[in-house]
Design an enzyme around this catalytic site. Structure first.
Site, short mmCIF file in Angstrom:
data_model
loop_
_atom_site.label_atom_id
_atom_site.label_comp_id
_atom_site.label_asym_id
_atom_site.label_seq_id
_atom_site.Cartn_x
_atom_site.Cartn_y
_atom_site.Cartn_z
CD GLU A 205 -41.83 -39.21 94.15
OE1 GLU A 205 -41.36 -40.32 93.84
OE2 GLU A 205 -43.00 -39.03 94.51
CG HIS B 91 -42.60 -47.96 100.70
ND1 HIS B 91 -43.92 -47.63 100.93
CD2 HIS B 91 -42.26 -47.32 99.54
CE1 HIS B 91 -44.34 -46.82 99.97
NE2 HIS B 91 -43.37 -46.64 99.11
NE ARG C 285 -38.80 -43.72 98.13
CZ ARG C 285 -39.94 -44.06 97.60
NH1 ARG C 285 -40.29 -45.32 97.58
NH2 ARG C 285 -40.74 -43.17 97.10
NE ARG D 79 -40.08 -48.35 94.86
CZ ARG D 79 -41.16 -47.62 95.17
NH1 ARG D 79 -42.13 -47.48 94.30
NH2 ARG D 79 -41.27 -47.07 96.35
CG HIS E 139 -41.35 -44.35 102.26
ND1 HIS E 139 -41.21 -43.16 102.93
CD2 HIS E 139 -41.71 -44.02 101.00
CE1 HIS E 139 -41.49 -42.17 102.11
NE2 HIS E 139 -41.79 -42.66 100.93
C1 LIG Z 1 -48.37 -46.05 100.77
C2 LIG Z 1 -47.75 -46.38 99.46
C3 LIG Z 1 -47.37 -45.36 98.59
C4 LIG Z 1 -46.80 -45.66 97.35
N1 LIG Z 1 -46.47 -44.65 96.50
C5 LIG Z 1 -46.01 -44.95 95.26
C6 LIG Z 1 -45.77 -43.92 94.31
O1 LIG Z 1 -46.02 -42.75 94.55
N2 LIG Z 1 -45.29 -44.28 93.08
C7 LIG Z 1 -45.02 -45.57 92.74
O2 LIG Z 1 -44.57 -45.84 91.62
N3 LIG Z 1 -45.25 -46.56 93.64
C8 LIG Z 1 -45.75 -46.29 94.86
N4 LIG Z 1 -45.99 -47.30 95.76
C9 LIG Z 1 -45.80 -48.68 95.32
C10 LIG Z 1 -46.94 -49.06 94.36
O3 LIG Z 1 -48.14 -48.52 94.84
C11 LIG Z 1 -47.11 -50.56 94.25
O4 LIG Z 1 -45.88 -51.16 93.97
C12 LIG Z 1 -48.07 -50.92 93.13
O5 LIG Z 1 -49.27 -50.21 93.29
C13 LIG Z 1 -48.33 -52.41 93.12
O6 LIG Z 1 -49.36 -52.66 92.23
P1 LIG Z 1 -49.79 -54.17 92.00
O7 LIG Z 1 -50.83 -54.16 90.95
O8 LIG Z 1 -48.58 -54.98 91.75
O9 LIG Z 1 -50.37 -54.66 93.40
P2 LIG Z 1 -51.40 -54.01 94.43
O10 LIG Z 1 -51.85 -52.69 94.01
O11 LIG Z 1 -50.80 -54.11 95.77
O12 LIG Z 1 -52.61 -55.02 94.36
C14 LIG Z 1 -52.49 -56.33 94.85
C15 LIG Z 1 -53.82 -57.01 94.68
O13 LIG Z 1 -53.68 -58.41 94.89
C16 LIG Z 1 -54.72 -58.88 95.73
N5 LIG Z 1 -54.25 -60.10 96.38
C17 LIG Z 1 -53.10 -60.30 97.07
N6 LIG Z 1 -53.03 -61.58 97.49
C18 LIG Z 1 -54.15 -62.20 97.04
C19 LIG Z 1 -54.68 -63.51 97.17
N7 LIG Z 1 -54.05 -64.48 97.84
N8 LIG Z 1 -55.88 -63.78 96.61
C20 LIG Z 1 -56.58 -62.82 95.94
N9 LIG Z 1 -56.12 -61.56 95.79
C21 LIG Z 1 -54.92 -61.26 96.34
C22 LIG Z 1 -55.00 -57.73 96.65
O14 LIG Z 1 -56.26 -57.87 97.24
C23 LIG Z 1 -54.90 -56.56 95.66
O15 LIG Z 1 -56.09 -56.42 94.94
C24 LIG Z 1 -46.57 -47.02 97.00
C25 LIG Z 1 -46.94 -48.03 97.87
C26 LIG Z 1 -47.53 -47.73 99.09
C27 LIG Z 1 -47.93 -48.84 100.01
#
Ligand SMILES: Cc1cc2nc3c(=O)[nH]c(=O)nc-3n(C[C@H](O)[C@H](O)[C@H](O)COP(=O)(O)OP(=O)(O)OC[C@H]3O[C@@H](n4cnc5c(N)ncnc54)[C@H](O)[C@@H]3O)c2cc1C
Length: 543
Positions: free
Chosen positions: A119, A355, A294, A390, A248
């Protein structure tokens, strides 16, 4: 009624679930999640997790690439710790059952060696992946284990509204120096009943993910409204570096596609960017062309679109073998075909979109915020890993590493808490509120904020536009506040109020940084200012 739990986790992406599985052997765990458990940014991650394996790569190289991407703002100790923890976190996922792509030998037998993707910004192939559905693989494995654990309760369709805190005067001699804020739970809206419930907890983890929905165009799903960030700020936690929003470069441009990303890995495998006339343009902007960082690629596309007036540019991988494309990118291939685009034969129309939020709730090396008993991990946190930009695929890595470290620290802290439920907690008061009769206020303001942020606080900024945006957002917030206190809360209203606050915090942070650095590009200060620069942009609510 007050519900008690030892560990309260808000969010069920990779951070929340990984933390839950660690702490569940030490106490009761309640996970609050807005929709169903697997609706998260995590589940959409395509590219993979950056981690060092194999003889041609090294921790030093991964650290150097991360620091180079971060524009001088990464914390070196954090970067080294995260990078060096990577291989163990990947092995732990494999032990839980995650299946990542492996190399095959000449006889088409698995070699036991992980297959690594390339990447932008990485000097080596180091992206561990499960085809182009890496996040879904991780989320599925973690969610399955969490559902099986007897100490873990998952509450789906619940939206956390506010953190519950108490403050303790910290005395030095006879003088009160400050008030230490302590988190003791959260008010949570049960979306099925429409009532707000009270949860008390020994330890609370914010794992609420990002805030992409603050922009009109985003790769993020609907849950990404910055709730954790807003709740933490309202409760008095420091938030940092919110001006660094990663756009992104390549989201699918199609009237029916809401937020479909074309992974960076597609460029990693040789796809080229072209304008509407089929002319390649990245060489004008960077010697690394399509594999530049990016921010460089997103700004290049933004410039091309502003000059040409076209609606999108095009990403072309059709010169590659058809079988290779279908096997390497099955999800992207199928999804695009569904919109009538055969990526093995024609270029994909793409635009940049919000993103990833590099800033967030400020934490230490163990995921602790400056509110006691409150932790943050994953995209909601600002640990110092990403700095001003990032590096691709470092976010899942950060979420895995920090949720693990936060869990270990939280277990230790939990075991040292005495009488944590001794404080009297006021139940949520909805007296005097009625059901809303003007939902239009919510939908109008929602659209206005997202357009305002896209137009004035987007990829290329100026102080003039930022100041204008701040004035507008303050007016919108006033209107939302009046509405908020008069009507019963709904998930839409909670999200709108949070979006407005996150927008204000992004704009305020952007106005404080008088230079262009990493993802923050301001035409009035096009250069980095290494003499008068601001290390971190910290915002904290004054009471
Ligand atoms: C399309 C896409 C592709 C990506 N590709 C990559 C990649 O290839 N590699 C990489 O390293 N990163 C990638 N990222 C970034 C990465 O996916 C995220 O940064 C990471 O998954 C975040 O994980 P998290 O556990 O912090 O939050 P998330 O996985 O976003 O989970 C957030 C959780 O919090 C809950 N929530 C939010 N607010 C509330 C509330 N008020 N009350 C109750 N629940 C709540 C939601 O329902 C969800 O369950 C990508 C992101 C996207 C959108």
């Amino acid at each position: 009624m007050i519900n008690e739990t030892d560990f309260l986790i808000i969010g069920s992406g990779v951070s929340g679930l990984n933390f839950a599985l660690k702490v569940a052997d030490y106490g009761s765990v309640t996970i609050i999640t807005k929709k169903d458990v697997q609706k998260s940014n995590t589940a959409l991650a395509q590219g993979g997790v950056a981690s060092v394996f194999g003889k041609t790569d090294s921790f030093e190289l991964h650290v150097a690439d991360t620091l180079a991407s971060g524009g001088g703002l990464c914390k070196q100790d954090v970067v080294e710790m995260v990078v060096e923890s990577g291989p163990d976190r990947i092995k732990a996922l494999i032990d839980l059952g995650a299946r990542f792509n492996m190399e095959y030998d000449a006889d088409q037998k698995k070699t036991g060696i992980l297959s690594m993707g390339q990447e932008g910004g990485h000097s080596r192939k180091r992206i561990v992946h499960a085809q182009d559905l890496t996040g879904r693989e991780i989320e599925t494995v973690l969610a399955k284990k969490a559902k099986q654990h007897k100490n873990i309760k998952i509450l789906e369709n619940y939206t956390a509204v506010n953190l519950i805190t108490c403050s303790k005067a910290v005395k030095s001699g006879l003088v009160v120096r400050n008030h230490e804020i302590c988190n003791i739970g959260a008010y949570v809206l049960n979306n099925d009943t429409g009532h707000v419930e009270t949860y008390t907890a020994g330890i609370t983890l914010l794992a609420t993910g990002g805030a992409g929905k603050v922009y009109r165009y985003t790769s993020n799903p609907d849950i990404a409204t910055g709730d954790g960030l807003a709740m933490a700020y309202r409760a008095g936690a420091s938030v940092a570096n919110l001006e660094f929003v990663q756009f992104h470069p390549t989201c699918l441009y199609h009237p029916e596609a809401k937020n479909f990303l074309i992974s960076e890995a597609v460029r990693g495998e040789g796809a080229v960017l072209k304008d509407a006339f089929g002319r390649e343009f990245m060489a004008k902007y960077s010697k690394d062309r399509e594999l530049a960082c990016r921010d460089v690629v997103a700004r290049a596309i933004d410039t091309e679109l502003k000059v040409s007036g076209e609606k999108s540019v095009f990403l072309d991988i059709s010169h590659k073998d058809k079988d290779f494309i279908q096997n390497r990118f099955p999800n992207i291939y199928k999804k695009c075909l569904g919109y009538g685009i055969d990526i093995t034969k024609e270029p994909i129309p793409v635009v940049p979109a919000a993103h990833y939020m590099c800033g967030g709730v400020a934490t230490d090396l163990f995921g602790k915020t400056d509110i006691s008993r409150l932790y943050a991990a994953g995209e909601v946190a600002c640990t110092g890993l990403h700095g001003a930009n990032r590096l691709a695929s470092n976010s899942l890595l950060e979420a895995l590493v920090y949720s693990e470290r936060a869990a270990n620290e939280a277990i230790r802290e939990f075991q040292s808490i005495e009488n944590y439920d001794a404080v009297e907690i006021q139940p949520w008061d909805e007296s005097g509120t009625t059901d809303s009769d003007e939902a239009i206020v919510v939908s109008h303001n929602w659209d206005e904020i997202r357009s305002l942020m896209w137009n004035y606080v987007g990829i290329v900024r100026s102080d003039k536009r930022l100041s204008r945006a701040l004035r507008r957002i303050e007016n919108i917030q006033q209107e939302i506040d009046e509405y908020y206190w008069n009507f019963k809360v709904t998930s839409d209203l909670i999200e709108l109020r949070n979006l407005a606050l996150v927008a204000e915090l992004i704009i305020t942070s952007a106005l404080k940084r008088k230079e262009s650095r990493g993802l923050h590009f301001n035409i009035e200060y096009p250069q980095k200012d290494d003499k008068n620069w601001l290390k971190d942009t910290i915002l904290k609510k004054r009471y």
